[in-house]
Design a protein around this motif. Structure first.
Motif, PDB file in Angstrom:
ATOM      1  N   HIS A   1       0.877  -1.269   0.193  1.00  0.00           N
ATOM      2  CA  HIS A   1       0.061   0.013  -0.111  1.00  0.00           C
ATOM      3  C   HIS A   1       0.940   1.300  -0.032  1.00  0.00           C
ATOM      4  CE1 HIS A   1      -3.237   2.876   0.934  1.00  0.00           C
ATOM      5  NE2 HIS A   1      -2.679   3.253   1.909  1.00  0.00           N
ATOM      6  N   PRO A   2       1.964   1.340   0.862  1.00  0.00           N
ATOM      7  CA  PRO A   2       2.589   2.601   0.996  1.00  0.00           C
ATOM      8  C   PRO A   2       3.340   2.984  -0.563  1.00  0.00           C
ATOM      9  CG  PRO A   2       2.890   1.302   3.005  1.00  0.00           C
ATOM     10  CD  PRO A   2       2.369   0.504   2.001  1.00  0.00           C
ATOM     11  N   ILE A   3       3.677   1.644  -1.196  1.00  0.00           N
ATOM     12  CA  ILE A   3       4.721   1.811  -2.392  1.00  0.00           C
ATOM     13  C   ILE A   3       3.549   2.431  -3.427  1.00  0.00           C
ATOM     14  CG2 ILE A   3       5.750   0.620  -4.374  1.00  0.00           C
ATOM     15  CD1 ILE A   3       6.638  -1.238  -2.139  1.00  0.00           C
ATOM     16  N   VAL A   4       2.261   1.955  -3.609  1.00  0.00           N
ATOM     17  CA  VAL A   4       1.282   2.441  -4.694  1.00  0.00           C
ATOM     18  C   VAL A   4       0.942   3.512  -4.230  1.00  0.00           C
ATOM     19  CG1 VAL A   4      -0.815   1.882  -5.594  1.00  0.00           C
ATOM     20  CG2 VAL A   4       0.850  -0.166  -5.225  1.00  0.00           C
ATOM     21  N   VAL A   5       0.530   3.870  -2.935  1.00  0.00           N
ATOM     22  CA  VAL A   5      -0.061   5.334  -2.503  1.00  0.00           C
ATOM     23  C   VAL A   5       0.677   6.479  -2.708  1.00  0.00           C
ATOM     24  CG1 VAL A   5       0.416   5.405  -0.211  1.00  0.00           C
ATOM     25  CG2 VAL A   5      -1.766   6.059  -1.218  1.00  0.00           C
TER      26      VAL A   5
ATOM     27  N   ALA B   1       1.859  11.743  -5.318  1.00  0.00           N
ATOM     28  CA  ALA B   1       2.665  12.537  -6.223  1.00  0.00           C
ATOM     29  C   ALA B   1       1.882  13.174  -7.354  1.00  0.00           C
ATOM     30  CB  ALA B   1       3.915  11.834  -6.502  1.00  0.00           C
ATOM     31  N   MET B   2       1.172  12.248  -8.071  1.00  0.00           N
ATOM     32  CA  MET B   2       0.610  12.592  -9.178  1.00  0.00           C
ATOM     33  C   MET B   2      -0.471  13.591  -8.833  1.00  0.00           C
ATOM     34  SD  MET B   2       0.482   9.170 -11.594  1.00  0.00           S
ATOM     35  CE  MET B   2      -0.083   8.211 -10.330  1.00  0.00           C
TER      36      MET B   2
ATOM     37  N   THR C   1      -6.138   8.793 -10.707  1.00  0.00           N
ATOM     38  CA  THR C   1      -7.670   8.390 -10.232  1.00  0.00           C
ATOM     39  C   THR C   1      -7.297   6.850 -10.432  1.00  0.00           C
ATOM     40  OG1 THR C   1      -8.455  10.347 -10.973  1.00  0.00           O
ATOM     41  CG2 THR C   1      -9.763   8.398 -10.924  1.00  0.00           C
ATOM     42  N   LEU C   2      -6.673   6.324 -11.503  1.00  0.00           N
ATOM     43  CA  LEU C   2      -6.630   4.933 -11.763  1.00  0.00           C
ATOM     44  C   LEU C   2      -5.751   4.329 -10.567  1.00  0.00           C
ATOM     45  CD1 LEU C   2      -5.745   4.589 -15.557  1.00  0.00           C
ATOM     46  CD2 LEU C   2      -7.917   4.248 -14.281  1.00  0.00           C
ATOM     47  N   SER C   3      -4.912   4.890 -10.149  1.00  0.00           N
ATOM     48  CA  SER C   3      -3.885   4.385  -9.243  1.00  0.00           C
ATOM     49  C   SER C   3      -4.549   4.281  -7.693  1.00  0.00           C
ATOM     50  CB  SER C   3      -2.588   5.172  -9.024  1.00  0.00           C
ATOM     51  OG  SER C   3      -2.014   5.105 -10.467  1.00  0.00           O
ATOM     52  N   ILE C   4      -5.188   5.123  -7.327  1.00  0.00           N
ATOM     53  CA  ILE C   4      -5.911   5.359  -5.821  1.00  0.00           C
ATOM     54  C   ILE C   4      -6.608   4.005  -5.843  1.00  0.00           C
ATOM     55  CG2 ILE C   4      -8.024   6.472  -6.558  1.00  0.00           C
ATOM     56  CD1 ILE C   4      -7.371   8.049  -3.729  1.00  0.00           C
ATOM     57  N   PHE C   5      -7.402   3.488  -6.798  1.00  0.00           N
ATOM     58  CA  PHE C   5      -8.146   2.250  -6.529  1.00  0.00           C
ATOM     59  C   PHE C   5      -7.260   1.251  -6.306  1.00  0.00           C
ATOM     60  CE2 PHE C   5     -11.082   4.847  -8.753  1.00  0.00           C
ATOM     61  CZ  PHE C   5     -12.223   5.019  -7.742  1.00  0.00           C
ATOM     62  N   ILE C   6      -6.139   1.007  -6.963  1.00  0.00           N
ATOM     63  CA  ILE C   6      -5.012  -0.053  -6.684  1.00  0.00           C
ATOM     64  C   ILE C   6      -4.541   0.033  -5.459  1.00  0.00           C
ATOM     65  CG2 ILE C   6      -2.816  -1.007  -7.327  1.00  0.00           C
ATOM     66  CD1 ILE C   6      -3.551  -0.180 -10.238  1.00  0.00           C
ATOM     67  N   ALA C   7      -4.209   1.493  -4.858  1.00  0.00           N
ATOM     68  CA  ALA C   7      -3.734   1.483  -3.545  1.00  0.00           C
ATOM     69  C   ALA C   7      -4.943   1.124  -2.386  1.00  0.00           C
ATOM     70  CB  ALA C   7      -3.456   3.012  -3.475  1.00  0.00           C
ATOM     71  N   ILE C   8      -6.055   1.590  -2.784  1.00  0.00           N
ATOM     72  CA  ILE C   8      -7.329   1.052  -1.954  1.00  0.00           C
ATOM     73  C   ILE C   8      -7.280  -0.258  -1.489  1.00  0.00           C
ATOM     74  CG2 ILE C   8      -9.796   0.975  -1.565  1.00  0.00           C
ATOM     75  CD1 ILE C   8      -9.804   3.991  -2.527  1.00  0.00           C
TER      76      ILE C   8
END
Length: 165
Positions: free
Chosen positions: A20-24, A29-30, A61-68
């Motif tokens: 999670h910390p890696i993806v988030v 940043a974005m 926006t795409l990445s936040i769902f992976i982070a979640i």
């Protein structure tokens, strides 16, 4: 049909370390860079930065769902002790809220970009500042979970397994 989870390691995870910390960090940043590019573009009239901002917002926006997804899995495996629960709940609620806000802002931005790619209205820029403020609050809560409460760190996982926490 039989389903079994892989064994959990010293971090109480089925994989080597927290994801999670890696993806988030990509999302953080974005999203912040998108707001910064919008502000610079607005004041300098450099409309090319609006395009940079758009693509950063889109991929955030795409990445936040992976982070979640990773955040929910890791929160579920964390076995939070009493002191952690309020911070973890606030972090979870704000994370889901940020996903909705980011998706809404991206949709709004798509419409604005379709009408006039070289111009942004003040309400959108104000919403970007609110987004940035919420991201900073979320970063604070996430840092508190790791650096103060030590979720998924080996000493805390051992303390929970031994019943100390």
């Amino acid at each position: 049909m039989q389903f079994s989870l892989p064994p959990l390691n010293d971090h109480n995870l089925p994989y080597p370390d927290t994801m999670h910390p890696i993806v988030v960090h990509f999302v953080i940043a974005m999203a912040l860079f998108a707001v910064l590019c919008d502000a610079i573009a607005f004041f300098t009239k450099n409309t090319r930065l609006y395009e940079v901002s758009w693509w950063n917002l889109f991929f955030a926006t795409l990445s936040i769902f992976i982070a979640i997804i990773f955040g929910q899995v890791e929160a579920g495996l964390a076995e939070p002790y009493d002191a952690v629960v309020p911070v973890l709940n606030a972090h979870t609620v704000l994370g889901w809220s940020l996903s909705a806000i980011l998706a809404g802002m991206t949709a709004w931005r798509f419409i604005l970009r379709s009408r006039d790619p070289g111009k942004l209205p003040m309400p959108y820029l104000g919403a970007g500042l609110v987004l940035a403020a919420l991201v900073f609050v979320q970063v604070y809560l996430g840092d508190k979970l790791v650096w103060v409460y030590g979720l998924h760190t080996v000493p805390v996982v051992e303390a929970i397994r031994e019943g100390v926490l």
